[in-house]
Write a protein that holds these residues in place. Structure first.
Motif, PDB file in Angstrom:
ATOM      1  N   GLY A 163       0.195   9.748  -8.254  1.00  0.00           N
ATOM      2  CA  GLY A 163      -0.165   8.189  -7.855  1.00  0.00           C
ATOM      3  C   GLY A 163      -2.159   8.093  -8.040  1.00  0.00           C
ATOM      4  O   GLY A 163      -2.531   8.950  -7.791  1.00  0.00           O
ATOM      5  N   HIS A 164      -2.361   6.353  -8.451  1.00  0.00           N
ATOM      6  CA  HIS A 164      -3.500   5.662  -8.603  1.00  0.00           C
ATOM      7  C   HIS A 164      -3.891   7.200  -9.097  1.00  0.00           C
ATOM      8  O   HIS A 164      -3.306   8.000 -10.360  1.00  0.00           O
ATOM      9  CB  HIS A 164      -4.227   6.404  -7.483  1.00  0.00           C
ATOM     10  CG  HIS A 164      -2.821   5.364  -6.461  1.00  0.00           C
ATOM     11  ND1 HIS A 164      -2.743   3.635  -6.428  1.00  0.00           N
ATOM     12  CD2 HIS A 164      -2.129   5.965  -5.266  1.00  0.00           C
ATOM     13  CE1 HIS A 164      -1.985   3.578  -5.540  1.00  0.00           C
ATOM     14  NE2 HIS A 164      -1.233   4.743  -5.207  1.00  0.00           N
ATOM     15  N   GLY A 165      -5.663   7.768  -9.209  1.00  0.00           N
ATOM     16  CA  GLY A 165      -6.404   8.023 -10.005  1.00  0.00           C
ATOM     17  C   GLY A 165      -7.831   7.479 -11.055  1.00  0.00           C
ATOM     18  O   GLY A 165      -6.815   5.998 -11.385  1.00  0.00           O
ATOM     19  N   ILE A 225       4.337  10.712  -6.762  1.00  0.00           N
ATOM     20  CA  ILE A 225       3.968  11.087  -5.250  1.00  0.00           C
ATOM     21  C   ILE A 225       2.814  10.349  -4.726  1.00  0.00           C
ATOM     22  O   ILE A 225       1.537  10.210  -5.353  1.00  0.00           O
ATOM     23  CB  ILE A 225       2.826  12.705  -5.175  1.00  0.00           C
ATOM     24  CG1 ILE A 225       4.134  13.794  -5.762  1.00  0.00           C
ATOM     25  CG2 ILE A 225       2.696  13.151  -4.169  1.00  0.00           C
ATOM     26  CD1 ILE A 225       3.845  14.965  -6.570  1.00  0.00           C
ATOM     27  N   HIS A 226       3.091   9.630  -3.803  1.00  0.00           N
ATOM     28  CA  HIS A 226       1.385   9.185  -3.100  1.00  0.00           C
ATOM     29  C   HIS A 226       1.573   9.203  -1.288  1.00  0.00           C
ATOM     30  O   HIS A 226       2.517   9.944  -0.625  1.00  0.00           O
ATOM     31  CB  HIS A 226       2.206   7.445  -2.911  1.00  0.00           C
ATOM     32  CG  HIS A 226       2.246   7.193  -4.963  1.00  0.00           C
ATOM     33  ND1 HIS A 226       1.106   5.847  -4.937  1.00  0.00           N
ATOM     34  CD2 HIS A 226       3.661   7.341  -5.593  1.00  0.00           C
ATOM     35  CE1 HIS A 226       1.169   6.110  -6.141  1.00  0.00           C
ATOM     36  NE2 HIS A 226       2.723   6.379  -6.396  1.00  0.00           N
ATOM     37  N   CYS A 227       0.875   8.544  -0.447  1.00  0.00           N
ATOM     38  CA  CYS A 227       0.679   8.136   0.380  1.00  0.00           C
ATOM     39  C   CYS A 227       0.608   7.320   1.152  1.00  0.00           C
ATOM     40  O   CYS A 227       0.303   6.185   0.389  1.00  0.00           O
ATOM     41  CB  CYS A 227      -0.896   9.229   0.759  1.00  0.00           C
ATOM     42  SG  CYS A 227      -1.463  10.380  -0.033  1.00  0.00           S
ATOM     43  N   ASN A 228       1.290   7.032   2.341  1.00  0.00           N
ATOM     44  CA  ASN A 228       1.723   5.932   2.743  1.00  0.00           C
ATOM     45  C   ASN A 228      -0.108   4.974   3.390  1.00  0.00           C
ATOM     46  O   ASN A 228      -0.836   6.270   4.035  1.00  0.00           O
ATOM     47  CB  ASN A 228       2.245   6.062   3.918  1.00  0.00           C
ATOM     48  CG  ASN A 228       3.240   4.797   3.442  1.00  0.00           C
ATOM     49  OD1 ASN A 228       3.313   3.161   3.376  1.00  0.00           O
ATOM     50  ND2 ASN A 228       4.720   4.681   3.830  1.00  0.00           N
ATOM     51  N   LYS A 267      -9.743   9.822  -0.331  1.00  0.00           N
ATOM     52  CA  LYS A 267      -8.736   9.312  -0.937  1.00  0.00           C
ATOM     53  C   LYS A 267      -7.363   9.358  -1.642  1.00  0.00           C
ATOM     54  O   LYS A 267      -7.256  10.664  -1.692  1.00  0.00           O
ATOM     55  CB  LYS A 267      -9.993   9.218  -2.535  1.00  0.00           C
ATOM     56  CG  LYS A 267     -11.064   8.276  -2.028  1.00  0.00           C
ATOM     57  CD  LYS A 267     -11.777   7.786  -3.562  1.00  0.00           C
ATOM     58  CE  LYS A 267     -13.269   7.492  -3.318  1.00  0.00           C
ATOM     59  NZ  LYS A 267     -14.068   8.256  -2.982  1.00  0.00           N
ATOM     60  N   GLU A 268      -6.543   9.042  -1.771  1.00  0.00           N
ATOM     61  CA  GLU A 268      -5.113   8.924  -1.628  1.00  0.00           C
ATOM     62  C   GLU A 268      -5.149   9.521  -3.429  1.00  0.00           C
ATOM     63  O   GLU A 268      -4.177  10.341  -3.736  1.00  0.00           O
ATOM     64  CB  GLU A 268      -4.064   7.825  -2.088  1.00  0.00           C
ATOM     65  CG  GLU A 268      -2.882   8.130  -1.778  1.00  0.00           C
ATOM     66  CD  GLU A 268      -2.278   7.285  -2.428  1.00  0.00           C
ATOM     67  OE1 GLU A 268      -2.860   5.887  -1.937  1.00  0.00           O
ATOM     68  OE2 GLU A 268      -0.893   6.902  -3.061  1.00  0.00           O
ATOM     69  N   LYS A 269      -5.898   9.467  -3.949  1.00  0.00           N
ATOM     70  CA  LYS A 269      -5.763   9.511  -5.385  1.00  0.00           C
ATOM     71  C   LYS A 269      -5.925  11.290  -5.559  1.00  0.00           C
ATOM     72  O   LYS A 269      -5.726  12.244  -6.445  1.00  0.00           O
ATOM     73  CB  LYS A 269      -6.450   8.527  -6.579  1.00  0.00           C
ATOM     74  CG  LYS A 269      -8.398   9.131  -6.314  1.00  0.00           C
ATOM     75  CD  LYS A 269      -8.527   8.788  -7.065  1.00  0.00           C
ATOM     76  CE  LYS A 269     -10.602   8.883  -6.788  1.00  0.00           C
ATOM     77  NZ  LYS A 269     -11.842   8.609  -7.880  1.00  0.00           N
TER      78      LYS A 269
HETATM   79 ZN   LIG Z   1      -0.387   5.329  -3.614  1.00  0.00          ZN
END
Ligand SMILES: [Zn+2]
Length: 219
Positions: free
Chosen positions: A8-10, A75-78, A22-24
């Protein structure tokens, strides 16, 4: 067997940011490890990104759809405004039986291996779940806004990857590959027009169309 992995993201979109983290970056770390594990098990993988770059949501779906992957794993983080919120949840597209199955296997393994709070399998029309044509899940691995969860994400990304891989493997072991091949053959012969999940149901309308195609094809 071909799996799309979507970190996810980037790039311009960092996702959740907590301090310097950072989540990315966390998503990409888990995703690259997951790719390595699956390749080791002779499962082919396409990545929607494999470095820190901006990829929009439709591009991510296009990559999976064009490659006709069998599954799509995002795939992500909350995060939440209250730091006490914690745990793992996995999303599937509403009414997608195959997506729900994969989500449940992956959810079970993460909770089992990382001892995170089980927030369960949920249904949501997230863009990447809606616009991908194969069974798709979105894993919210843990909460970056919770200090204990953030520690897990930073210190054990490979365990998250391992858990996702084990969940997928358990699902695949329950799938009859002969049936998957048979469905593909019918599709190539033009008798059915999609690659159906072997466990999905056939309506009388679809059944009638198939019979007509066979009868007319044999004239
Ligand atoms: Zn996310």
């Amino acid at each position: 067997m071909l799996i799309a992995i979507d970190p996810g993201h980037g790039g311009k979109d960092p996702g959740v940011v907590v301090g310097n983290y950072k989540e990315k970056d966390i998503n990409l770390g888990i995703a690259l490890k997951l790719r390595e594990i699956l390749l080791d098990k002779n499962i082919s993988v396409v990545m929607t990104r494999n470095k820190d770059e901006t990829v929009d949501l439709q591009q991510r779906c296009n990559i999976a759809n064009k490659n006709k992957t069998d599954y799509f794993i995002s795939i992500h983080c909350n995060s939440f405004t209250v730091p006490s919120a914690n745990g793992t949840e996995t999303y599937a597209y509403p009414r997608s039986l195959a997506g729900r199955n994969l989500a449940q296997y992956v959810q079970n393994e993460i909770v089992e291996m990382l001892k995170t709070t089980n927030r369960g399998v949920k249904y949501e029309s997230f863009y990447v779940l809606k616009r991908t044509v194969m069974p798709a899940i979105l894993v919210e691995t843990a909460f970056m806004s919770n200090p204990q969860n953030l520690d897990l994400l930073l210190q054990k990304p490979e365990v998250f990857a391992e858990a996702i891989a084990v969940g997928l493997m358990k699902l695949l072991q329950g799938t009859d590959y002969k049936q998957v091949d048979d469905i593909e053959k019918l599709q190539m012969k033009g008798i059915i027009n999609k690659h159906y999940d072997p466990k999905s149901f056939v309506t009388w309308g679809e059944f009638a169309s198939v019979i007509i195609k066979i009868l007319e094809g044999t004239k």
